[in-house]
Design a protein around this motif. Sequence first.
Motif, PDB file in Angstrom:
ATOM      1  N   SER A  11    -110.287 -30.323  24.723  1.00 23.85           N
ATOM      2  CA  SER A  11    -108.865 -29.970  24.686  1.00 23.85           C
ATOM      3  C   SER A  11    -108.390 -29.728  23.255  1.00 23.85           C
ATOM      4  O   SER A  11    -107.489 -30.416  22.752  1.00 23.85           O
ATOM      5  CB  SER A  11    -108.021 -31.073  25.350  1.00 23.85           C
ATOM      6  OG  SER A  11    -108.409 -31.292  26.682  1.00 23.85           O
ATOM      7  N   PRO A  12    -108.974 -28.741  22.557  1.00 26.04           N
ATOM      8  CA  PRO A  12    -108.596 -28.493  21.166  1.00 26.04           C
ATOM      9  C   PRO A  12    -107.148 -28.014  21.031  1.00 26.04           C
ATOM     10  O   PRO A  12    -106.666 -27.218  21.843  1.00 26.04           O
ATOM     11  CB  PRO A  12    -109.580 -27.417  20.711  1.00 26.04           C
ATOM     12  CG  PRO A  12    -110.039 -26.759  21.973  1.00 26.04           C
ATOM     13  CD  PRO A  12    -110.025 -27.817  23.021  1.00 26.04           C
ATOM     14  N   ILE A  13    -106.478 -28.519  20.013  1.00 27.04           N
ATOM     15  CA  ILE A  13    -105.088 -28.147  19.730  1.00 27.04           C
ATOM     16  C   ILE A  13    -105.069 -27.112  18.612  1.00 27.04           C
ATOM     17  O   ILE A  13    -105.490 -27.403  17.491  1.00 27.04           O
ATOM     18  CB  ILE A  13    -104.260 -29.375  19.311  1.00 27.04           C
ATOM     19  CG1 ILE A  13    -104.327 -30.469  20.379  1.00 27.04           C
ATOM     20  CG2 ILE A  13    -102.798 -28.981  19.044  1.00 27.04           C
ATOM     21  CD1 ILE A  13    -103.696 -31.780  19.935  1.00 27.04           C
ATOM     22  N   PRO A  14    -104.588 -25.903  18.872  1.00 27.68           N
ATOM     23  CA  PRO A  14    -104.521 -24.900  17.806  1.00 27.68           C
ATOM     24  C   PRO A  14    -103.327 -25.150  16.891  1.00 27.68           C
ATOM     25  O   PRO A  14    -102.305 -25.706  17.318  1.00 27.68           O
ATOM     26  CB  PRO A  14    -104.360 -23.585  18.574  1.00 27.68           C
ATOM     27  CG  PRO A  14    -103.654 -23.985  19.838  1.00 27.68           C
ATOM     28  CD  PRO A  14    -104.147 -25.370  20.172  1.00 27.68           C
ATOM     29  N   ALA A  15    -103.451 -24.760  15.637  1.00 31.01           N
ATOM     30  CA  ALA A  15    -102.318 -24.842  14.720  1.00 31.01           C
ATOM     31  C   ALA A  15    -101.141 -24.071  15.315  1.00 31.01           C
ATOM     32  O   ALA A  15    -101.295 -22.937  15.762  1.00 31.01           O
ATOM     33  CB  ALA A  15    -102.697 -24.269  13.360  1.00 31.01           C
ATOM     34  N   GLY A  16     -99.977 -24.707  15.352  1.00 36.29           N
ATOM     35  CA  GLY A  16     -98.809 -24.091  15.953  1.00 36.29           C
ATOM     36  C   GLY A  16     -98.668 -24.367  17.438  1.00 36.29           C
ATOM     37  O   GLY A  16     -97.652 -24.011  18.046  1.00 36.29           O
ATOM     38  N   GLY A  17     -99.684 -25.000  18.052  1.00 39.34           N
ATOM     39  CA  GLY A  17     -99.644 -25.315  19.471  1.00 39.34           C
ATOM     40  C   GLY A  17     -99.271 -26.769  19.716  1.00 39.34           C
ATOM     41  O   GLY A  17     -99.077 -27.560  18.790  1.00 39.34           O
ATOM     42  N   ALA A  18     -99.175 -27.129  20.992  1.00 38.59           N
ATOM     43  CA  ALA A  18     -98.777 -28.475  21.384  1.00 38.59           C
ATOM     44  C   ALA A  18     -99.883 -29.118  22.219  1.00 38.59           C
ATOM     45  O   ALA A  18    -100.618 -28.418  22.921  1.00 38.59           O
ATOM     46  CB  ALA A  18     -97.483 -28.440  22.192  1.00 38.59           C
ATOM     47  N   PRO A  19    -100.008 -30.459  22.166  1.00 41.82           N
ATOM     48  CA  PRO A  19    -101.022 -31.144  22.982  1.00 41.82           C
ATOM     49  C   PRO A  19    -100.922 -30.814  24.471  1.00 41.82           C
ATOM     50  O   PRO A  19    -101.954 -30.645  25.127  1.00 41.82           O
ATOM     51  CB  PRO A  19    -100.746 -32.620  22.704  1.00 41.82           C
ATOM     52  CG  PRO A  19    -100.137 -32.637  21.341  1.00 41.82           C
ATOM     53  CD  PRO A  19     -99.297 -31.397  21.266  1.00 41.82           C
ATOM     54  N   ALA A  20     -99.715 -30.718  24.999  1.00 38.13           N
ATOM     55  CA  ALA A  20     -99.563 -30.412  26.425  1.00 38.13           C
ATOM     56  C   ALA A  20    -100.181 -29.064  26.764  1.00 38.13           C
ATOM     57  O   ALA A  20    -100.816 -28.890  27.812  1.00 38.13           O
ATOM     58  CB  ALA A  20     -98.083 -30.440  26.812  1.00 38.13           C
ATOM     59  N   GLU A  21    -100.009 -28.092  25.881  1.00 38.30           N
ATOM     60  CA  GLU A  21    -100.593 -26.766  26.107  1.00 38.30           C
ATOM     61  C   GLU A  21    -102.112 -26.840  26.087  1.00 38.30           C
ATOM     62  O   GLU A  21    -102.785 -26.139  26.868  1.00 38.30           O
ATOM     63  CB  GLU A  21    -100.092 -25.802  25.034  1.00 38.30           C
ATOM     64  CG  GLU A  21     -98.596 -25.529  25.094  1.00 38.30           C
ATOM     65  CD  GLU A  21     -98.085 -24.763  23.892  1.00 38.30           C
ATOM     66  OE1 GLU A  21     -97.020 -24.132  24.007  1.00 38.30           O
ATOM     67  OE2 GLU A  21     -98.759 -24.794  22.838  1.00 38.30           O
TER      68      GLU A  21
END
Length: 306
Positions: A11-21
């Motif tokens: 479940s990688p988090i991209p810069a600018g993204g949110a954990p839920a996404e």
Amino acid sequence: MTLRLSILDQSPIPAGGAPAEALIATLQLARSAECFGYHRFWVAEHHGAAGFAGTAPEIMVASLLENTRRLRIGSGGVLLPRYEPRKVAEVFGVLGALHPGRVDLGIGRAGGIARDFPRRFAEVIDLLGKPYQGYTPPTVWLLGAGSGSARLAGALGTSYAFAHFLSPQLSTAALDAFHGSSTLHVPTQSALAVRVVVADTEAKAQELTAGFLLWRSRKDLGHNEPFPSPATVRSHRWTAEEDARVGHSSRQLAAGTPHQVKAALIGLARAHQVDEIIVNTLTHDPIDRLRSYELLAEAFQLAPKA
């Protein structure tokens, strides 16, 4: 050779993204993985990691089971030192009862006192072996990056997955130790977890690989960050310390076109005497991650289970 392919998703988090996404992207990826023909789909456990959203694999496993039909679903893995063995056994026992024959309990030893781990692991196995309340036990896997965990899995008769993407230099010794240490006449499985990046072209694969290498290099140097965007990677001025980490991190990767990565994975499977590779891909954009798994499935001509 017949080689099973599975997925470990973090479940990688991209810069600018949110954990839920990131968690929703994992759910969507599992649905696609089932259509692509992958054998199993595992989710990881991380805490305090800006780059990973998966803090509760048991919750993700339950959701993934409800949103897929045939794919084996499991943890890669539950960090046992953080929990009471009985609770882990009960949670995965319930999941096994609700979804018989589809649940894997992968267990890791990070997060606590290492010397107490063998006793706790054995307790989980013992509890799952008791046919209480009619629960169908999951398949137990020990996850490791060294020979000690391999020998423990062999001695206790569980399956074993080696984290090649963490310690590729130790993979041969560890799997040899597992294959040679089993004293129980029970069926077990072994697998190699490999980090891959697959793209339609070598140029695209190199671009995606650069993003991973920047993130990994900075993480190794103490920078806890989400995954950088391609624009950030292109404009980044690498430090000498970051450059020094690239060679080590590159050895953890199989990257390139589908044909190139397929050949690399077959070679690794033969060298380590395993019939299953668990692949892990980390990219900034979930679409690139999905495409990587799709291309690999096509290269191996995977087919969904009937």
